[in-house]
Design a protein around this motif. Structure first.
Motif, short mmCIF file in Angstrom:
data_model
loop_
_atom_site.label_atom_id
_atom_site.label_comp_id
_atom_site.label_asym_id
_atom_site.label_seq_id
_atom_site.Cartn_x
_atom_site.Cartn_y
_atom_site.Cartn_z
N THR A 58 46.04 42.13 17.20
CA THR A 58 46.79 43.24 17.77
C THR A 58 47.15 44.23 16.68
O THR A 58 47.21 43.88 15.49
N TYR A 59 47.38 45.47 17.10
CA TYR A 59 47.76 46.53 16.16
C TYR A 59 48.70 47.48 16.87
O TYR A 59 48.53 47.75 18.06
N TYR A 60 49.70 47.97 16.12
CA TYR A 60 50.71 48.84 16.70
C TYR A 60 50.94 50.06 15.84
O TYR A 60 50.88 49.98 14.60
N VAL A 61 51.25 51.16 16.47
CA VAL A 61 51.69 52.32 15.71
C VAL A 61 53.06 51.97 15.12
O VAL A 61 53.83 51.18 15.70
N SER A 62 53.36 52.51 13.97
CA SER A 62 54.56 52.09 13.24
C SER A 62 55.85 52.30 14.03
O SER A 62 56.81 51.54 13.87
N THR A 63 55.88 53.31 14.88
CA THR A 63 57.11 53.62 15.60
C THR A 63 57.48 52.58 16.67
O THR A 63 58.63 52.57 17.13
N VAL A 64 56.53 51.74 17.05
CA VAL A 64 56.83 50.73 18.08
C VAL A 64 56.72 49.31 17.55
O VAL A 64 57.09 48.35 18.25
N LYS A 65 56.24 49.15 16.35
CA LYS A 65 56.05 47.82 15.79
C LYS A 65 57.36 47.07 15.74
O LYS A 65 58.38 47.61 15.31
N GLY A 66 57.34 45.84 16.21
CA GLY A 66 58.55 45.03 16.26
C GLY A 66 59.32 45.17 17.55
O GLY A 66 60.22 44.36 17.83
N ARG A 67 58.98 46.18 18.35
CA ARG A 67 59.67 46.40 19.63
C ARG A 67 58.73 46.18 20.82
O ARG A 67 59.17 45.72 21.87
N PHE A 68 57.46 46.52 20.65
CA PHE A 68 56.48 46.40 21.72
C PHE A 68 55.53 45.25 21.43
O PHE A 68 55.21 44.97 20.27
N THR A 69 55.05 44.61 22.50
CA THR A 69 54.07 43.54 22.36
C THR A 69 52.96 43.74 23.40
O THR A 69 53.23 43.81 24.60
#
Length: 116
Positions: A58-69
């Motif tokens: 998985t990969y996340y944009v930094s603004t949602v990392k840790g909040r979205f899954t």
């Protein structure tokens, strides 16, 4: 019919949670990396998160990392986005598509509004 159908959006207070779901036809979903994207009026659609075809990466944009899954169910051809600790700046129309996206696959999206 080749399509993506997003659902699960709504109005939520800051700090709240929502779970978005995307139902995909098999020809779009099977064996493909999938992603979630979002767009606000006057801005270009932006990448939010992606998941590999196996679900392993998985990969996340930094603004949602840790909040979205992001997650997927390969038996049901669905991809989901669990959104926690929502912020007003997360307000947008959310879409799913392949990663990288394919233009003809864009669906109607699901609106997420974070406001008190």
């Amino acid at each position: 019919q080749v399509q993506l159908v997003e659902s699960g959006g709504g109005l939520v207070q800051p700090g709240g949670s929502l779970r978005l779901s995307c139902a995909a036809s098999g020809s779009i979903f099977s064996g493909a990396d999938m992603g979630w994207y979002r767009q606000t009026p006057g801005k270009e659609r932006e990448f939010v998160a992606s998941i590999s075809s196996s679900g392993e990466y998985t990969y996340y944009v930094s603004t949602v990392k840790g909040r979205f899954t992001i997650s997927r169910d390969n038996d049901k051809n669905t991809v989901s986005l669990q959104m926690n600790s929502l912020r007003p700046e997360d307000t947008a129309l959310y879409y799913c598509n392949r990663n990288p996206p394919v233009g003809r696959y864009w669906g109607q999206g699901t609106q997420v509004t974070v406001s008190s």
